[in-house]
Scaffold this motif. Sequence first.
Motif, PDB file in Angstrom:
ATOM      1  N   UNK A  96      29.265  14.978   0.280  1.00 27.66           N
ATOM      2  CA  UNK A  96      29.838  13.791  -0.354  1.00 27.66           C
ATOM      3  C   UNK A  96      28.829  13.131  -1.294  1.00 27.66           C
ATOM      4  N   UNK A  97      27.558  13.101  -0.890  1.00 22.12           N
ATOM      5  CA  UNK A  97      26.501  12.527  -1.736  1.00 22.12           C
ATOM      6  C   UNK A  97      26.431  13.273  -3.066  1.00 22.12           C
ATOM      7  N   UNK A  98      26.479  14.592  -3.017  1.00 23.26           N
ATOM      8  CA  UNK A  98      26.415  15.390  -4.243  1.00 23.26           C
ATOM      9  C   UNK A  98      27.587  15.059  -5.167  1.00 23.26           C
ATOM     10  N   UNK A  99      28.727  14.793  -4.585  1.00 24.49           N
ATOM     11  CA  UNK A  99      29.938  14.521  -5.361  1.00 24.49           C
ATOM     12  C   UNK A  99      30.011  13.067  -5.844  1.00 24.49           C
ATOM     13  N   UNK A 100      29.538  12.125  -5.045  1.00 26.01           N
ATOM     14  CA  UNK A 100      29.764  10.703  -5.329  1.00 26.01           C
ATOM     15  C   UNK A 100      28.531   9.879  -5.680  1.00 26.01           C
ATOM     16  N   UNK A 101      27.346  10.333  -5.330  1.00 23.25           N
ATOM     17  CA  UNK A 101      26.162   9.472  -5.429  1.00 23.25           C
ATOM     18  C   UNK A 101      25.037  10.037  -6.288  1.00 23.25           C
ATOM     19  N   UNK A 102      24.926  11.347  -6.338  1.00 29.19           N
ATOM     20  CA  UNK A 102      23.805  12.007  -6.988  1.00 29.19           C
ATOM     21  C   UNK A 102      23.642  11.595  -8.448  1.00 29.19           C
ATOM     22  N   UNK A 103      24.714  11.408  -9.178  1.00 25.80           N
ATOM     23  CA  UNK A 103      24.613  11.065 -10.602  1.00 25.80           C
ATOM     24  C   UNK A 103      23.803   9.792 -10.825  1.00 25.80           C
ATOM     25  N   UNK A 104      23.939   8.836  -9.938  1.00 28.97           N
ATOM     26  CA  UNK A 104      23.183   7.577 -10.074  1.00 28.97           C
ATOM     27  C   UNK A 104      21.882   7.591  -9.282  1.00 28.97           C
ATOM     28  N   UNK A 105      21.950   7.992  -8.014  1.00 28.38           N
ATOM     29  CA  UNK A 105      20.794   7.890  -7.121  1.00 28.38           C
ATOM     30  C   UNK A 105      19.866   9.092  -7.164  1.00 28.38           C
ATOM     31  N   UNK A 111      29.478   9.403   7.124  1.00 29.18           N
ATOM     32  CA  UNK A 111      28.653  10.573   6.818  1.00 29.18           C
ATOM     33  C   UNK A 111      27.656  10.231   5.705  1.00 29.18           C
ATOM     34  N   UNK A 112      28.120   9.556   4.664  1.00 31.44           N
ATOM     35  CA  UNK A 112      27.222   9.117   3.589  1.00 31.44           C
ATOM     36  C   UNK A 112      26.153   8.167   4.115  1.00 31.44           C
ATOM     37  N   UNK A 113      26.560   7.261   4.970  1.00 29.14           N
ATOM     38  CA  UNK A 113      25.619   6.301   5.556  1.00 29.14           C
ATOM     39  C   UNK A 113      24.451   7.025   6.209  1.00 29.14           C
ATOM     40  N   UNK A 114      24.748   7.966   7.075  1.00 29.47           N
ATOM     41  CA  UNK A 114      23.683   8.672   7.792  1.00 29.47           C
ATOM     42  C   UNK A 114      22.885   9.588   6.864  1.00 29.47           C
ATOM     43  N   UNK A 115      23.546  10.182   5.882  1.00 30.58           N
ATOM     44  CA  UNK A 115      22.810  11.041   4.953  1.00 30.58           C
ATOM     45  C   UNK A 115      21.834  10.214   4.114  1.00 30.58           C
ATOM     46  N   UNK A 116      22.263   9.066   3.615  1.00 25.81           N
ATOM     47  CA  UNK A 116      21.384   8.201   2.823  1.00 25.81           C
ATOM     48  C   UNK A 116      20.164   7.792   3.649  1.00 25.81           C
ATOM     49  N   UNK A 117      20.349   7.569   4.932  1.00 25.72           N
ATOM     50  CA  UNK A 117      19.224   7.193   5.796  1.00 25.72           C
ATOM     51  C   UNK A 117      18.191   8.311   5.928  1.00 25.72           C
ATOM     52  N   UNK A 118      18.566   9.563   5.658  1.00 28.93           N
ATOM     53  CA  UNK A 118      17.601  10.661   5.749  1.00 28.93           C
ATOM     54  C   UNK A 118      16.545  10.577   4.646  1.00 28.93           C
ATOM     55  N   UNK A 119      16.807   9.805   3.597  1.00 30.37           N
ATOM     56  CA  UNK A 119      15.827   9.640   2.530  1.00 30.37           C
ATOM     57  C   UNK A 119      14.721   8.655   2.921  1.00 30.37           C
ATOM     58  N   UNK A 120      14.958   7.821   3.902  1.00 23.56           N
ATOM     59  CA  UNK A 120      13.970   6.835   4.335  1.00 23.56           C
ATOM     60  C   UNK A 120      12.812   7.534   5.040  1.00 23.56           C
ATOM     61  N   UNK A 121      11.595   7.015   4.890  1.00 19.29           N
ATOM     62  CA  UNK A 121      10.466   7.611   5.615  1.00 19.29           C
ATOM     63  C   UNK A 121      10.652   7.431   7.120  1.00 19.29           C
ATOM     64  N   UNK A 122      10.093   8.357   7.884  1.00 14.08           N
ATOM     65  CA  UNK A 122      10.168   8.264   9.343  1.00 14.08           C
ATOM     66  C   UNK A 122       9.514   6.965   9.795  1.00 14.08           C
ATOM     67  N   UNK A 123      10.024   6.401  10.881  1.00 12.88           N
ATOM     68  CA  UNK A 123       9.455   5.143  11.393  1.00 12.88           C
ATOM     69  C   UNK A 123       7.972   5.335  11.673  1.00 12.88           C
ATOM     70  N   UNK A 124       7.195   4.347  11.259  1.00 11.16           N
ATOM     71  CA  UNK A 124       5.756   4.399  11.472  1.00 11.16           C
ATOM     72  C   UNK A 124       5.012   5.057  10.322  1.00 11.16           C
TER      73      UNK A 124
END
Length: 133
Positions: free
Chosen positions: A35-44, A105-118
């Motif tokens: 979904x990210x590839x289809x809906x978000x990648x162009x901007x983000x 699904x997008x919510x959790x996928x976007x969170x994978x871009x965040x650095x690991x805690x710590x």
Amino acid sequence: MKKVGTTVLALLLGSSAWAAAPKSTPALLEKGKTSYARNCLACHGETGDGNGPTGQYLNPKPRDFKTGQFKKGNKPEEIFNTITTGLPGSTMVPFTGLPEDERWALTYYVLTFQPAKGKAAPKKDAPPAKGKK
């Protein structure tokens, strides 16, 4: 008038008007990636840095998911709410046309871009660590 009151109440409840957040699973993350590839990648951008092929022309710039706070919070429920309602005053539009499970699904996928805690996010212009090129 009763219909207007119900609508206002639903808006005030925000993300709590939706079902509880599902657990993140590999299948949900894969759905989010598609979904990210289809809906978000162009901007983000492919790496979530906000420098997608369209994003470079937007003002304000799209969120860099790798650094900093999200405007409306970093909790899954808050990110889901942003995906659902958009961000007024920005080019982030509401994605109410996507099914609820796809927005999660997008919510959790976007969170994978965040650095690991710590771990701090790497600085964009930081030199490589010793011994790494």
